[in-house]
Design a protein around this motif. Structure first.
Motif, short mmCIF file in Angstrom:
data_model
loop_
_atom_site.label_atom_id
_atom_site.label_comp_id
_atom_site.label_asym_id
_atom_site.label_seq_id
_atom_site.Cartn_x
_atom_site.Cartn_y
_atom_site.Cartn_z
N LEU A 1 1.40 17.75 10.79
CA LEU A 1 1.87 18.89 10.00
C LEU A 1 1.09 20.15 10.35
N GLN B 1 -1.96 14.38 0.88
CA GLN B 1 -0.75 14.05 1.64
C GLN B 1 -0.25 12.67 1.20
N GLU B 2 1.05 12.60 0.88
CA GLU B 2 1.61 11.31 0.46
C GLU B 2 1.71 10.35 1.65
N SER B 3 1.69 9.06 1.35
CA SER B 3 1.81 8.06 2.42
C SER B 3 3.14 8.21 3.15
N THR B 4 3.08 8.05 4.45
CA THR B 4 4.30 8.09 5.23
C THR B 4 5.05 6.76 5.06
N GLY C 1 0.81 -1.22 0.00
CA GLY C 1 0.00 0.00 0.00
C GLY C 1 0.84 1.26 0.00
N GLY C 2 0.47 2.22 -0.83
CA GLY C 2 1.16 3.51 -0.84
C GLY C 2 2.48 3.52 -1.58
N GLU D 1 7.40 11.19 -1.29
CA GLU D 1 7.33 12.58 -0.85
C GLU D 1 7.51 12.71 0.65
N SER D 2 7.08 11.69 1.38
CA SER D 2 7.02 11.84 2.84
C SER D 2 8.41 12.03 3.44
N PHE D 3 9.45 11.59 2.74
CA PHE D 3 10.80 11.78 3.27
C PHE D 3 11.18 13.26 3.30
#
Lengths: 641, 246
Positions: free
Chosen positions: B28, B39-42, A303-304, A390-392
């Motif tokens: 955030l 929002q992108e997945s963490t 997922g993701g 992107e989360s990084f």
């Protein structure tokens, strides 16, 4: 069609046949869903021209050591080499030269030249006729191609964005989720990738919704298991212009369906990387889930990660690292890279397994703990993973990551932090509670990098770019001074005449029609490629060149008929020249009308140039990740220690 | 674990919940005041820190924003181990995410730090027309399990800062003595060294400290204490009768 000998006998009928005759019904049924486009012939034609090019290269040029110097030179043997012929006549010759498969190919060639195909000329006429009318198909196909061009060819090759202004930036993430195998647009996509489980459950599909593709997945699984039941393995199936490549990795099956004319080895390598990316996310211990429950659904576990896969697949068409199995460095002044390396080394001694400083997909510096070595493919997958998520970027992260070539069974923990928009630091450790230690390490590293101006140098290098073919210096027998660093933000020795020369080349590449080159150092596991300059400035041209290199690489490394030392190939797009020694591989692209002798001379100049600036374009010295004892650093020579 | 020094408190806070519930968006909004629609997945977990001033003390939150994806579930203990507070987030438009939140609560009750301040956040409160989980349902559940509950919206910022403030207030901390009873209790529980100068903003925090003391000498009592502490209304004032029942 030498590649047909590789294929499992069960499918010989489908591939070795003249496409004008109907393949046997069972195969046709199985492949019906795989067929997307009906134009034939181009793939096979290229295969043979490829072989011809190699024959010519073997006869035409040899590698000779001149005066026992460590740098080899290409020397053209005028007596042995065939006369240079124009692109057009050579292409025609290639077709006529083929004796065994000549009839098939000529038919194919004619078909290719005759756009409105009659439905009866194709083995898959039934399907074609049933889905769209003949007259409409021409338009539809054009549409389909357009869709694909937008999908696949949007980012500039080096990702810095300055090379081509005409391209829309490539958007990561999955596209066309609404499609399934019933949609015409889905069938027209040029390159599909599928990951499925051994029970036929879909895991990933490049286009369309995985769950809707369950039936299609089951068909792929049926093909694979049908051949496996016969005690054999299916490697690929060719259906007209389409190639279906299979890769079985335990309970995970990977399939690529493509009409991009890429060689089997290249597509297989891409499937290998997709599998590696899966392992990077989940480790190989995911196999245990399948042992416990063969019907295990792996999709939720991924997922993701759509953006990770789509970015990897996108990189197959622009990043040479995907087929060279080498990484590339950001050009930097030698002391700057040393400063970065020193602080990373400092940290690596405090229990960090690998400390990597990267800018986009280019390495600034990298250090490994004693005896730990990092495979270039792992670096490619790791940087792809980090850049595509992107989360990084939002904050510092601590995430489990598996390096498939390092240890496919276990997670490492990666501390990731962006130091600026493009530059990020990755610290890898085996300990799950090392976060605060790694955070402290990062603070120290960041401080040193800021103080020693490494970060600003990195940003400047990103703006300046790397080597440009227009800057290629003339071959100079005298030893070079250390500061002749061309184009790397240092003092530049640009004479007026050089400046004038440069203007003359503007728009037509470098000297002797040199358009682009890639130099891969074998024992450093690194490559350097020139920046894209006109005429290779649109993203589609860059993608085409990348594919040409990929094909060249595959033909040079073909175990069946290789390995080869040199190859000179001329077609309507380029003159491609490849030269391999035990130290390096050089791939160069020239204007299709380039003179052969001049091209070879230019390649020597490129090699000389690369050696002159090696301090700045490669990460040298202590390279604990390299398998080889490299003497570049101590003896300053390109040879084995 | 919350650690104290003068009037400063460092507290590890972890956010848990199903993917897409809005954990990253909440953080955030709290840390950077931003909201991103998509929002992108963490990946793994993202680390943030933010300092809050509560009455006369400052609380420095070290926030672990964990990934909601299934593959990271088995790694969650790495992030919630030693946390002083947890926010379990669900999406009010998804009953699945509420069910997942309940599972997280269960896991924390079983595995987590018993002194942890647990909070339930029903996020996406701005999507009232798509609501699937009623406020009442969640409130009842939270009360049954001794959780502090709020509905939040990272998009409109409603209740976002409030929930972090409330957690900051509930963290056990050093303050000038106001409640002698609390002091006595802690003393009896064997926490002499840290007893002086403690007071508690509410009873549940007090009980947590007591438990911490108990754990040092009597395993069985601790077990019974744990079984009972979750039944207690967090707002009950008459906690001494409860404690005497042990």
């Amino acid at each position: 069609m030498e590649s047909d000998s590789d294929i499992s006998t069960s499918f010989d009928v489908a591939t070795d046949q003249n496409p004008n005759t109907n393949p046997p019904e069972t195969t046709e049924e199985q492949l019906q869903t795989l067929t997307v486009d009906e134009t034939y012939g181009v793939a096979d034609l290229n295969e043979t021209s490829n072989q011809r090019g190699m024959d010519e290269a073997e006869n035409g040029s040899v590698v000779a050591e001149v005066d026992g110097r460590p740098e080899p030179q290409i020397e053209e043997l005028l007596a042995g080499g065939p006369p240079t012929i124009s692109a057009v006549s050579e292409a025609v010759e290639e077709v006529l030269d083929l004796s065994s498969a000549g009839d098939t190919l000529r038919d194919d060639f004619e078909l290719e030249a005759d756009p409105p195909l009659s439905p009866s000329s194709s083995g898959y006429a039934g399907e074609r006729g049933s889905s769209i009318t003949t007259s409409a198909s021409g338009i539809e196909e054009v549409d389909g191609d357009e869709i694909d061009e937008i999908d696949e060819a949007m980012a500039p090759l080096d990702g810095s964005g300055d090379a081509s202004s005409d391209s829309v930036p490539w958007i990561p993430g999955k596209k066309h989720v609404d499609e399934d195998d019933a949609s015409i647009s889905w069938r027209k996509r040029k390159k599909h990738f599928f990951v499925l489980s051994h029970s036929g459950k879909p895991i990933y599909s490049r286009y369309g919704d995985e769950y809707k593709l369950a039936g299609f997945s089951a068909t792929l699984q049926a093909i694979i298991s049908f051949v496996e039941n016969g005690g054999d393995h299916v490697k690929f199936v060719r259906a007209g212009k389409h190639q279906v490549v299979f890769l079985v990795k335990g309970p995970i099956y990977l399939v690529c369906i493509s009409c991009t004319e890429e060689p089997y080895e290249a597509l297989r390598g891409q499937l290998d990387l997709i599998y590696g990316q899966t392992i990077l996310i989940l480790t190989k211990s995911v196999n245990r889930c399948f042992e416990k429950n063969p019907k295990f659904d792996m999709t939720p576990l991924l997922g993701g990660t759509d953006a990770v896969y789509s970015s990897l697949i996108h990189s197959f068409s622009w990043n040479p690292a995907t087929f060279l199995h080498a990484y590339t460095c950001l050009p930097l002044a030698y002391p700057t890279r040393q400063a970065a390396g020193a602080i990373l080394q400092d940290v690596a001694e405090s229990g960090v397994l690998f400390a990597i400083l990267m800018c986009k997909h280019k390495v600034v510096s990298l250090v490994g703990a004693q005896k730990a070595s990092l495979h270039p493919d792992d670096m490619l997958l790791l940087s792809n993973f980090i850049v595509s998520c992107e989360s990084f970027r939002t904050s510092e992260s601590f995430s489990p990551i598996c390096l498939p070539r390092y240890n496919p069974m276990a997670f490492l923990y990666a501390y990731v932090h962006y130091l600026d928009v493009d530059t990020y630091l990755v610290l890898l450790t085996t300990s799950s509670d090392a976060f605060y230690h790694l955070k402290d390490c990062r603070i120290r590293i960041e401080m040193v990098l800021l103080k020693s101006n490494v970060l600003s140098e990195v940003q400047r290098s990103m703006l300046d770019g790397g080597l440009r073919v227009e800057d290629l210096p003339p071959l100079d027998p005298s030893p070079r001074s250390g500061f002749l660093s061309l184009h790397l933000g240092q003092e530049r020795l640009v004479t007026e005449s050089q400046e004038r020369l440069k203007e003359a080349y503007l728009g037509i590449g470098g000297p002797a029609g040199l358009w682009h080159f890639i130099y891969r150092s074998i024992f450093l596991d690194q490559y350097v490629s020139s920046e894209f300059s006109p005429p290779i400035n649109s993203s589609s041209q860059q993608k085409r060149l990348c594919r040409a290199y990929q094909k060249l690489y595959a033909s040079m490394h073909d175990r069946g008929i290789g390995p080869h030392k040199t190859q000179f190939r001329r077609d309507e797009n380029y003159v491609l020249l490849c030269w391999m020694t035990q130290d390096f591989e050089l791939y160069a692209a020239f204007d299709p009308l380039a003179d052969k002798a001049l091209a070879i001379e230019t390649c020597n100049r490129v090699c000389q140039w690369v050696r002159d600036v090696e301090n700045e374009i490669f990460l040298l010295g202590a390279s604990p990740f390299s398998w080889y004892g490299c003497c570049l650093w101590c003896c300053k020579e390109w040879r084995w220690c | 674990m919350a650690t104290m020094g003068n009037n400063n408190l460092n507290a590890k806070l972890v956010l848990l919940g199903d993917m897409g519930a809005g954990k990253s968006s909440l953080v955030l909004r709290f840390v950077k005041g931003q909201f991103i629609e998509f929002q992108e997945s963490t990946i793994g977990a993202a680390f943030f820190s933010q300092t809050l001033a509560v009455s006369d003390a400052t609380v420095k939150f070290e926030i672990w924003d964990t990934a909601g994806q299934e593959r990271y579930h088995s790694l969650a203990p790495m992030y919630y181990r030693g946390a002083a507070a947890a926010i379990i987030v669900y999406d009010i438009t998804s009953t699945d995410s509420f069910a997942k939140a309940k599972k997280w609560v269960q896991e924390l009750q079983k595995q987590g730090n018993p002194n942890m301040v647990m909070t339930l956040a029903g996020n996406k409160a701005d999507l009232e027309d798509k609501r699937k989980v009623t406020t009442e349902e969640a409130r009842v559940y939270a009360e049954e399990n001794g959780l502090f509950f709020m509905e939040t919206s990272a998009k409109t910022a409603i209740n976002v800062n409030d929930i972090f403030h409330e957690i900051a207030k509930r963290l056990p901390r050093a303050q000038p003595a106001q409640n002698p009873a609390g002091m006595v209790l802690v003393d009896r529980a064997g926490e002499r060294s840290r007893a002086a100068g403690f007071s508690y903003s509410n009873s549940i925090d007090c009980l947590r400290v007591v438990r911490r003391g108990l754990s040092s000498f009597h395993g069985e009592t601790v077990r019974r204490f744990d079984a009972n502490i979750r039944k207690v209304d967090p707002y009950v004032t008459d906690w001494s009768t409860f404690f005497l029942a042990l």
